[in-house]
Write a protein that holds these residues in place. Structure first.
Motif, PDB file in Angstrom:
ATOM      1  N   HIS A 141      -6.846   4.854  -2.261  1.00  0.00           N
ATOM      2  CA  HIS A 141      -7.939   4.075  -2.020  1.00  0.00           C
ATOM      3  C   HIS A 141      -9.237   4.662  -1.415  1.00  0.00           C
ATOM      4  O   HIS A 141     -10.158   3.968  -1.425  1.00  0.00           O
ATOM      5  CB  HIS A 141      -7.466   2.707  -1.374  1.00  0.00           C
ATOM      6  CG  HIS A 141      -6.616   2.924   0.058  1.00  0.00           C
ATOM      7  ND1 HIS A 141      -7.087   3.502   1.266  1.00  0.00           N
ATOM      8  CD2 HIS A 141      -5.149   2.904   0.177  1.00  0.00           C
ATOM      9  CE1 HIS A 141      -6.270   3.736   1.942  1.00  0.00           C
ATOM     10  NE2 HIS A 141      -4.956   3.588   1.457  1.00  0.00           N
ATOM     11  N   HIS A 172      -2.452   9.160   5.484  1.00  0.00           N
ATOM     12  CA  HIS A 172      -1.089   8.960   5.628  1.00  0.00           C
ATOM     13  C   HIS A 172      -0.162  10.177   5.959  1.00  0.00           C
ATOM     14  O   HIS A 172       0.779  10.053   5.990  1.00  0.00           O
ATOM     15  CB  HIS A 172      -0.492   8.409   4.615  1.00  0.00           C
ATOM     16  CG  HIS A 172      -1.030   6.915   4.277  1.00  0.00           C
ATOM     17  ND1 HIS A 172      -1.457   5.932   5.289  1.00  0.00           N
ATOM     18  CD2 HIS A 172      -1.404   6.260   2.899  1.00  0.00           C
ATOM     19  CE1 HIS A 172      -2.141   4.942   4.506  1.00  0.00           C
ATOM     20  NE2 HIS A 172      -2.055   5.268   3.221  1.00  0.00           N
ATOM     21  N   HIS A 197       0.865   4.122  -3.067  1.00  0.00           N
ATOM     22  CA  HIS A 197       0.563   5.597  -2.772  1.00  0.00           C
ATOM     23  C   HIS A 197       1.456   6.461  -3.823  1.00  0.00           C
ATOM     24  O   HIS A 197       1.174   7.318  -4.440  1.00  0.00           O
ATOM     25  CB  HIS A 197       0.436   5.846  -1.343  1.00  0.00           C
ATOM     26  CG  HIS A 197      -0.654   5.529  -0.738  1.00  0.00           C
ATOM     27  ND1 HIS A 197      -1.874   6.200  -1.277  1.00  0.00           N
ATOM     28  CD2 HIS A 197      -0.932   4.695   0.179  1.00  0.00           C
ATOM     29  CE1 HIS A 197      -2.850   5.617  -0.317  1.00  0.00           C
ATOM     30  NE2 HIS A 197      -2.626   4.882   0.428  1.00  0.00           N
ATOM     31  N   ASP A 216       0.945  -1.195  -0.113  1.00  0.00           N
ATOM     32  CA  ASP A 216       0.070  -0.018  -0.074  1.00  0.00           C
ATOM     33  C   ASP A 216       0.833   1.094   0.120  1.00  0.00           C
ATOM     34  O   ASP A 216       0.651   2.082  -0.806  1.00  0.00           O
ATOM     35  CB  ASP A 216      -0.826  -0.048   1.178  1.00  0.00           C
ATOM     36  CG  ASP A 216      -1.716   1.141   1.273  1.00  0.00           C
ATOM     37  OD1 ASP A 216      -2.576   1.394   0.530  1.00  0.00           O
ATOM     38  OD2 ASP A 216      -1.686   2.102   2.191  1.00  0.00           O
TER      39      ASP A 216
END
Ligand SMILES: [Zn+2]
Length: 415
Positions: free
Chosen positions: A340, A330, A259, A255
């Motif tokens: 996402h 994040h 990104h 993930d």
């Protein structure tokens, strides 16, 4: 604070049945031998769009083997999915508003296990005498008592970790709670595995990039590789030395790399030739590396073990009108090219793959009948534990050869 009734009941039972040495202990051990063995492997943001071409090229041989011998398909996630939200659904089969974990931040504080308002899988299984082993599962900090061990994952707090922002402390750097239950296991792990990182590396910040793009990309990817290898060694050690009935391991580097370095062409939102031409294989490389971790896990999976591979959501390139400057989940400081947390969760379905005794072979499930809510009820089903009324998912009966009626030999399961 300790509002959940299940917590009190759960801990009393746990301490009574498993943590206090007594005459019942040997009996429990004997009973545990006949329990089904289930290994759940979570891959954060695993995306079929990336996996499928790699499978075609034979570059994920271990995953190909599991798919060939089991059931696979997409998994429906919820609107604006992210890791703490969905992992908490995996464990409780209740929506974020009910289980209490509504995101990275909950009322200004980092999501943590003390905020859980509905009983999670690990507590239910422990109460029912199923041994539990968990490592690096998001939002499982501080580690809670289970009938086995729990090593926390994403959102573990350490020095210099700001609230709600990703962090990557080593075991020795953890603060504000225990990353490992039981505490006595810390020394053993440091001796045999080393002082490993709890989560994948945090993405570099936008301000550190200009003029240093190449060096930053390479050094960051080297750190990602190092952490993945630490986690692979951890999983290998745990499976070899602490086998449990139910085991749940998670990796998060896919993930994170997606990104930042999703391999897409120019003209997409967020495309920066100074960054995105440096290592175009960075993202697919994560899946090649994950396949090797899966190979390690498979060495501990015999024909009597159920293996399930799941992801909380997929990940897709940004679209017109979407900002690449902020990605609050994040930290909001890293320029991203893929995400996402789309409003329509069906745009970013996760991955579901299962193989093992009683599970259909070589079957692909089409559409989105399987949901992130169905994982906990399906795991409980293996152990013949009745689905608690608050759980909103269902047992995934379509994955079983016998439609889910004869998987377990113990108490009857809900249908
Ligand atoms: Zn993410």
């Amino acid at each position: 604070m300790n509002s959940g009734k299940w917590k009190i009941v759960g801990y009393v039972l746990l301490f009574a049945a498993f943590l206090t040495p007594g005459p019942a202990h040997g009996q429990e051990e004997h009973k545990a031998q006949s329990k089904p063995r289930v290994v759940l492997f979570g891959i954060n943001g695993a995306e079929w769009d990336i996996i499928k071409p790699l499978l075609l090229r034979g570059e994920m041989p271990n995953l190909a083997r599991v798919i060939e011998r089991g059931v696979s398909g997409k998994m429906r996630t919820i609107s604006a999915p992210n890791c703490p939200k969905i992992y908490s659904i995996f464990e409780t089969s209740t929506p974020p508003q009910e289980n209490g974990i509504t995101g990275f931040l909950v009322h200004g504080a980092t999501a943590n296990t003390s905020m859980l308002r509905t009983q999670p899988l690990w507590s239910l299984l422990s109460q029912n005498g199923v041994s539990v082993g968990m490592a690096n599962v998001p939002a499982t900090f501080p580690a809670k008592p289970v009938n086995g061990y729990m090593i926390s994952g994403m959102l573990t707090r350490g020095k210099d970790c700001e609230d709600g922002v990703l962090c990557s402390p080593k075991v020795s750097e953890v603060t504000r709670g225990d990353a490992v239950y039981p505490r006595s296991m810390v020394q053993e792990l440091e001796k045999n595995v080393g002082d490993f990182h709890i989560d994948c590396a945090r993405m570099p910040e936008a301000k550190d990039l200009p003029g240093h793009e190449v060096a930053t990309v390479y050094s960051w990817l080297a750190q990602v590789t190092k952490i993945r290898e630490e986690q692979r060694r951890l999983f290998d050690y745990l499976l070899a030395n602490h086998p449990t009935d139910f085991t749940f391991f998670v990796q998060s580097c896919e993930d994170r790399v997606g990104h930042w370095l999703y391999p897409i062409q120019p003209y997409n939102v967020g495309y920066n030739s100074k960054v995105h031409t440096i290592q175009v294989n960075a993202f697919p490389d994560q899946y090649r590396a994950m396949d090797k971790v899966l190979g390690t896990i498979l060495r501990h999976v015999d024909e009597n073990t159920v293996l399930m591979i799941i992801s909380d959501h997929g990940i897709k390139p940004l679209r017109e009108g979407e900002s690449h400057a902020a990605h609050m989940d994040h930290g909001g400081t890293t320029p991203i090219i893929a995400k996402h947390d789309f409003e329509d969760g069906d745009d970013v379905p996760g991955v579901f793959i299962a193989m093992g005794p009683g599970i259909k072979k070589g079957v692909r499930v089409t559409g989105l009948p399987m949901s992130v809510f169905d994982i906990a009820p399906t795991i409980l089903h293996f152990y013949g534990i009745a689905q608690p009324p608050q759980m909103q998912g269902r047992v995934l009966t379509e994955i079983f050869e016998d439609a889910g009626t004869g998987v377990t030999t113990s108490a009857s399961a809900p249908d």
